[in-house]
Design a protein around this motif. Structure first.
Motif, PDB file in Angstrom:
ATOM      1  N   PHE A  60       0.647  -1.146  -0.126  1.00  0.00           N
ATOM      2  CA  PHE A  60       0.128  -0.152  -0.113  1.00  0.00           C
ATOM      3  C   PHE A  60       0.806   1.302   0.009  1.00  0.00           C
ATOM      4  O   PHE A  60       0.590   2.202  -0.646  1.00  0.00           O
ATOM      5  CB  PHE A  60      -0.946   0.067   1.056  1.00  0.00           C
ATOM      6  N   ALA A  61       1.782   1.057   0.860  1.00  0.00           N
ATOM      7  CA  ALA A  61       2.844   2.354   0.787  1.00  0.00           C
ATOM      8  C   ALA A  61       3.401   2.699  -0.501  1.00  0.00           C
ATOM      9  O   ALA A  61       3.538   3.972  -0.977  1.00  0.00           O
ATOM     10  CB  ALA A  61       3.638   2.293   1.943  1.00  0.00           C
ATOM     11  N   THR A  62       3.796   1.609  -1.243  1.00  0.00           N
ATOM     12  CA  THR A  62       4.586   1.985  -2.223  1.00  0.00           C
ATOM     13  C   THR A  62       3.605   2.492  -3.551  1.00  0.00           C
ATOM     14  O   THR A  62       4.099   3.165  -4.418  1.00  0.00           O
ATOM     15  CB  THR A  62       5.409   0.545  -2.831  1.00  0.00           C
ATOM     16  N   ASP A  63       2.151   1.960  -3.616  1.00  0.00           N
ATOM     17  CA  ASP A  63       1.367   2.142  -4.438  1.00  0.00           C
ATOM     18  C   ASP A  63       1.141   3.475  -4.347  1.00  0.00           C
ATOM     19  O   ASP A  63       0.937   4.336  -5.225  1.00  0.00           O
ATOM     20  CB  ASP A  63       0.194   1.402  -4.213  1.00  0.00           C
ATOM     21  N   LEU A  64       1.031   4.193  -2.874  1.00  0.00           N
ATOM     22  CA  LEU A  64       0.568   5.569  -2.614  1.00  0.00           C
ATOM     23  C   LEU A  64       1.740   6.444  -2.910  1.00  0.00           C
ATOM     24  O   LEU A  64       1.685   7.536  -3.614  1.00  0.00           O
ATOM     25  CB  LEU A  64       0.432   5.657  -1.243  1.00  0.00           C
ATOM     26  N   ALA A  70       8.683   6.191  -9.921  1.00  0.00           N
ATOM     27  CA  ALA A  70       7.371   5.523 -10.115  1.00  0.00           C
ATOM     28  C   ALA A  70       7.521   4.484 -10.765  1.00  0.00           C
ATOM     29  O   ALA A  70       6.825   3.295 -10.239  1.00  0.00           O
ATOM     30  CB  ALA A  70       6.634   6.337 -10.665  1.00  0.00           C
ATOM     31  N   ASP A  71       8.320   3.902 -11.923  1.00  0.00           N
ATOM     32  CA  ASP A  71       8.432   2.916 -12.409  1.00  0.00           C
ATOM     33  C   ASP A  71       8.948   1.623 -11.553  1.00  0.00           C
ATOM     34  O   ASP A  71       8.506   0.559 -11.427  1.00  0.00           O
ATOM     35  CB  ASP A  71       9.288   2.903 -13.713  1.00  0.00           C
ATOM     36  N   VAL A  72      10.028   1.909 -10.894  1.00  0.00           N
ATOM     37  CA  VAL A  72      10.753   1.057  -9.999  1.00  0.00           C
ATOM     38  C   VAL A  72       9.885   0.786  -9.023  1.00  0.00           C
ATOM     39  O   VAL A  72       9.857  -0.436  -8.524  1.00  0.00           O
ATOM     40  CB  VAL A  72      12.063   1.459  -9.648  1.00  0.00           C
ATOM     41  N   LEU A  73       9.394   1.878  -8.415  1.00  0.00           N
ATOM     42  CA  LEU A  73       8.548   1.374  -7.271  1.00  0.00           C
ATOM     43  C   LEU A  73       7.127   0.475  -7.720  1.00  0.00           C
ATOM     44  O   LEU A  73       6.499  -0.263  -6.670  1.00  0.00           O
ATOM     45  CB  LEU A  73       7.589   2.851  -6.647  1.00  0.00           C
TER      46      LEU A  73
END
Length: 210
Positions: free
Chosen positions: A72-76, A150-153
């Motif tokens: 959830f944190a990485t998506d946010l 954003a891509d690597v996350l």
């Protein structure tokens, strides 16, 4: 920065040892004399072990929660970055949203970035904790290479979801095994009485009786 992770299988850290020594000294002074010394020698190691076990349990709970909250944190963070926010703001937004141990660590990194710290060492400071290693290394590599964060996350979020599902399945299997063991102990006496003893009695009767 934040609490030091306790590595499973390792002995008590310095904090636990110092706390145990403090308990030993206090008990020795309170009781006094030779009995106080003996009480301190017993109470000190016992307190050290208890503090170490409590820290280990807390560290395990933190790792489990970080693993669950990381997707959830990485998506946010990805959503914030795609909306045009800088990495520090995206990290702080995720920290405020997830809270808990992951939020504390992300908030620390965000504070370092806002103060102008180098992103690579700021993120790698989290890599000492196994649960934070993937995020720390991913962000550090992105800072080194200049790759779109954003891509690597996004890729990291997919991996984190898979890891979270694997951890949940492992926990469910463990609960199943723990639930079956007491049932087996309950049914074992009945199995012995109704299944084994009659057979043994019948065989013994056939051997002993003329």
């Amino acid at each position: 920065m934040f609490g030091r992770a306790t590595t499973p299988g390792r002995g008590p850290d310095r904090r636990a040892v110092l706390s145990g020594c403090g308990v030993a000294v206090i008990m020795a002074l309170l009781v006094g004399g030779i009995p106080g010394v003996i009480t301190g020698l017993v109470a000190g190691p016992a307190a050290t072990v208890l503090i170490h076990r409590k820290a280990a349990r807390g560290s395990h709970e933190d790792r489990a929660r970080i693993t669950a909250d990381l997707p959830f944190a990485t998506d946010l963070m990805v959503a914030c970055l795609q909306a045009g926010q800088p990495v520090s703001a995206a990290t702080e937004t995720a920290a405020a949203a997830v809270g808990g141990p992951l939020g504390q660590r992300l908030s620390w990194v965000s504070g370092q970035l806002r103060l102008g710290a180098d992103p690579e060492p700021a993120w790698m400071a989290l890599a000492r904790e196994p649960s934070m290693g993937p995020l720390a290394r991913t962000m550090s590599r992105a800072a080194q290479s200049g790759a779109p964060v954003a891509d690597v996350l996004t890729r990291l979020a997919d991996d984190a979801r898979q890891a979270s599902r694997t951890a949940s399945l492992a926990a469910a299997r463990k609960v199943g095994v723990q639930a079956v063991a007491p049932l087996g102990l309950c049914f074992l006496p009945a199995f012995v009485l109704l299944g084994i003893i009659p057979v043994v009695a019948g065989l013994a009767g056939g051997v002993l009786l003329p």
